[in-house]
Scaffold this active site. Structure first.
Site, PDB file in Angstrom:
ATOM      1  N   GLY A 177       1.476  -1.688   0.578  1.00 49.86           N
ATOM      2  CA  GLY A 177      -0.456   0.173   0.084  1.00 49.86           C
ATOM      3  C   GLY A 177       1.023   1.571   0.003  1.00 49.86           C
ATOM      4  N   ALA A 178       2.120   1.399  -0.602  1.00 51.51           N
ATOM      5  CA  ALA A 178       2.882   2.191  -0.822  1.00 51.51           C
ATOM      6  C   ALA A 178       3.782   2.900   0.767  1.00 51.51           C
ATOM      7  CB  ALA A 178       1.868   3.182  -1.508  1.00 51.51           C
ATOM      8  N   SER A 204       4.485  -5.698  -3.006  1.00 46.76           N
ATOM      9  CA  SER A 204       4.380  -4.665  -2.717  1.00 46.76           C
ATOM     10  C   SER A 204       5.199  -3.577  -1.616  1.00 46.76           C
ATOM     11  CB  SER A 204       3.514  -3.544  -2.827  1.00 46.76           C
ATOM     12  OG  SER A 204       3.823  -2.271  -4.097  1.00 46.76           O
ATOM     13  N   ALA A 205       4.677  -2.617  -1.215  1.00 46.17           N
ATOM     14  CA  ALA A 205       5.700  -1.871   0.249  1.00 46.17           C
ATOM     15  C   ALA A 205       6.066  -3.232   0.548  1.00 46.17           C
ATOM     16  CB  ALA A 205       4.394  -0.203   0.639  1.00 46.17           C
ATOM     17  N   ASP A 207       3.289  -4.935 -13.744  1.00 45.74           N
ATOM     18  CA  ASP A 207       3.611  -4.197 -12.484  1.00 45.74           C
ATOM     19  C   ASP A 207       3.826  -2.891 -12.425  1.00 45.74           C
ATOM     20  OD1 ASP A 207       3.991  -5.499 -10.044  1.00 45.74           O
ATOM     21  OD2 ASP A 207       5.391  -6.355 -10.294  1.00 45.74           O
ATOM     22  N   HIS A 259      -0.176  -4.980 -11.436  1.00 42.42           N
ATOM     23  CA  HIS A 259       0.608  -4.765  -9.595  1.00 42.42           C
ATOM     24  C   HIS A 259      -0.568  -5.490  -8.881  1.00 42.42           C
ATOM     25  CE1 HIS A 259       3.301  -3.688  -6.942  1.00 42.42           C
ATOM     26  NE2 HIS A 259       2.648  -2.886  -6.431  1.00 42.42           N
TER      27      HIS A 259
END
Length: 534
Positions: free
Chosen positions: A104-105, A191-192, A319, A430
């Site tokens: 979630g960045a 991701s994050a 992605d 992604h």
């Protein structure tokens, strides 16, 4: 059924869910692994509770902006985890444990993030039951409260990473009571969360804490995973909450007295200011920093700390497509698209020679009059390479170079997208891997086809075998083909989709990676040289 379990904080009682004949999964939701954290402080041990804690509902996510960035949700009281324990005819014991870190960045997300249909996206029941492993999902602080930093001891940052570390440590100390093996913990994330897994491996604080790690679409070397100018971001947040001062100490004092909701909103992304102006990289501001403590040096120099962990990492073939849609908004429309502008934005520190070199590499297959679909797919490929693929390949190479007997594995997930409305050339977006890893095609069968269940079965088998043995091909679960290890001089990867055969084992062409490395400002010449000459 486990019934009441004794943990270090007190007794907890979960709920049993029937999964099939003689098979159940015990689910414990909302167990605290640390106390309510102080603002920009490391997590502290939980004081414990008396009586039996009914662990039957998810707790609040950590305070964060909503997806549309219009308001906040969640709470400061958020350091909880959830445990999924598979049970057969007799009580489980000594099971491998897999701890999941959400993506979630570094800005939003939760251990129980919503799925479109059915239970939480990260509901661990299917994976636990089919792979015979314990799944743990954890919360950690995100956004301003998780990652704001002054770049020095006054506000060192990385609070979200410390939360993850506290959760993994809690699991190691307590999981035996749930039937888990504390000496066989795998951390995995997307991701994050995948970059977080990578940071946990590289931190000196993780020595002996877990055994294996899986990064899905992100590593510590990803250009979006490290904030190199934290003070500039802190000053921006200070301006937004009325704390701007020329004296930094006074500014930080003011920030510490500010309302958490206001601080959280001050960390939101200004999407409208960016669309079509600059690159998505400039949006993703909250991330870990080199703090001289949890992350003592540049990530590329810390792989000696990861030598003991088995490592499996890969990316999705598209992605970068979503991010390319921010940088080149017409990529999903009928209008013509150009590549050179994107390359200029990504290589602004490298100069014209890098742009020309990268341009000739990426357009070499075009011919004299390329179709727009070919051009648009090239834009998505460039963004995928820059943000995900190249950093992941370098991380795998550095892991293999530094490994002391630990295994390394590489993959490319390229199942065609299930998202309606995208152009025909779009493959795996992604985050599209997550539904398969967490067994959604089994949990909500009506919205999937048999091919999706095949793929989900393969991924659960490879992932949980790896957690058990350090080798995705070896374990209780049958896999379609053996997955060869990535080594210092041998770089195979497994292509993952619903048709996995012997030809799914492939090799990246080194020349393409060489040129792409020109894009990567985060990696120094030495690592560029390794990849280009290996």
């Amino acid at each position: 059924f486990l019934g009441v379990v004794q943990t270090e904080g007190g007794q907890v009682e979960g709920k049993s869910h029937r999964m099939g004949l003689f098979r159940t999964v015990d689910v414990f939701k909302g167990i605290p692994f640390a106390d309510v954290p102080g603002k920009w402080e490391k997590p502290k041990p939980h004081p414990g509770w008396s009586g039996i804690l009914k662990a039957i509902k998810y707790r609040d996510r950590c305070l964060q902006v909503t997806l549309l960035q219009t308001k906040t949700q969640g709470s400061e009281d958020c350091l909880y985890l959830n445990i999924f324990v598979p049970q057969g005819r007799k009580l489980s014991s000594n099971l491998p444990v897999m701890v999941y870190l959400f993506g979630g960045a570094f800005l939003l997300g939760a251990s129980n993030d919503v799925a479109i249909l059915g239970d939480s996206l990260y509901d661990g029941k299917e994976m636990a039951e089919r792979g015979n492993v314990i799944i743990v999902t954890v919360n950690y602080r995100v956004g301003t409260l998780g990652f704001l930093s002054s770049g020095d001891a006054r506000l060192p940052g990385n609070y979200g990473l410390w939360d993850q570390h506290a959760a993994i440590s809690w699991v190691r100390r307590n999981i035996e009571a749930f039937g888990g093996n504390p000496d066989n913990i795998t951390i995995f994330g997307q991701s994050a969360g995948a970059a977080s897994v990578s940071f946990q491996m590289l931190s000196p604080y993780s020595k002996g804490l877990f055994r294996r790690a899986i990064s899905q679409c992100g590593v510590a070397l990803s250009p979006w995973a490290l904030q190199n100018n934290p003070m500039a971001l802190t000053k921006k947040v200070a301006r937004r909450v009325g704390c701007w001062r020329t004296n930094i100490d006074l500014m930080i004092t003011c920030l510490k007295m500010s309302d958490p909701v206001g601080l959280t909103m001050a960390g939101k992304i200004d999407v409208l200011l960016i669309l079509g102006k600059g690159v998505v990289m400039d949006l993703l501001e909250f991330s870990p920093v080199v703090d001289g403590d949890f992350i003592p040096d540049e990530p590329s120099k810390l792989f000696h700390n990861a030598a003991q962990f088995d490592y499996l990492a890969g990316v999705n073939s598209m992605d970068g497509h979503f991010f390319a849609g921010v940088d080149v908004p017409n990529i999903n429309q009928k209008n013509a698209t150009t590549v050179r502008g994107l390359l200029a934005g990504l290589t602004k520190e490298k100069g014209n020679a890098a742009i020309d070199s990268a341009y000739s590499t990426y357009t070499s297959h075009w011919g004299s009059a390329p179709e727009q679909a070919v051009v648009k797919k090239t834009v998505a490929d460039i963004e995928t390479d820059f943000l995900f693929l190249v950093p992941t390949q370098i991380a795998l190479q550095l892991h293999a170079n530094n490994s002391s007997g630990a295994h390394t594995y590489s993959y490319l997930f390229n199942m065609k997208t299930r998202i309606p409305g995208f152009p025909h050339w779009v493959e795996a977006e992604h985050a599209e891997d997550l539904q398969y890893v967490f067994g959604k095609p089994f949990a909500t069968p009506l919205v999937y086809f048999p091919r999706h269940r095949d793929l989900s079965g393969y991924m659960i088998a490879y992932w949980t075998n790896f957690a058990k043995t350090g080798d995705p091909s070896k374990g209780d679960s049958r896999v379609p083909v053996p997955w060869p290890a990535f080594t210092k001089y041998h770089h195979p990867y497994l292509t993952i989709n619903h048709k996995i055969t012997k030809s799914s084992v492939r090799y990246y062409t080194t020349t393409v990676l060489c040129y792409v490395l020109l894009l990567d400002a985060a990696v120094n010449y030495y690592y560029h040289f390794i990849l280009c000459t290996s």
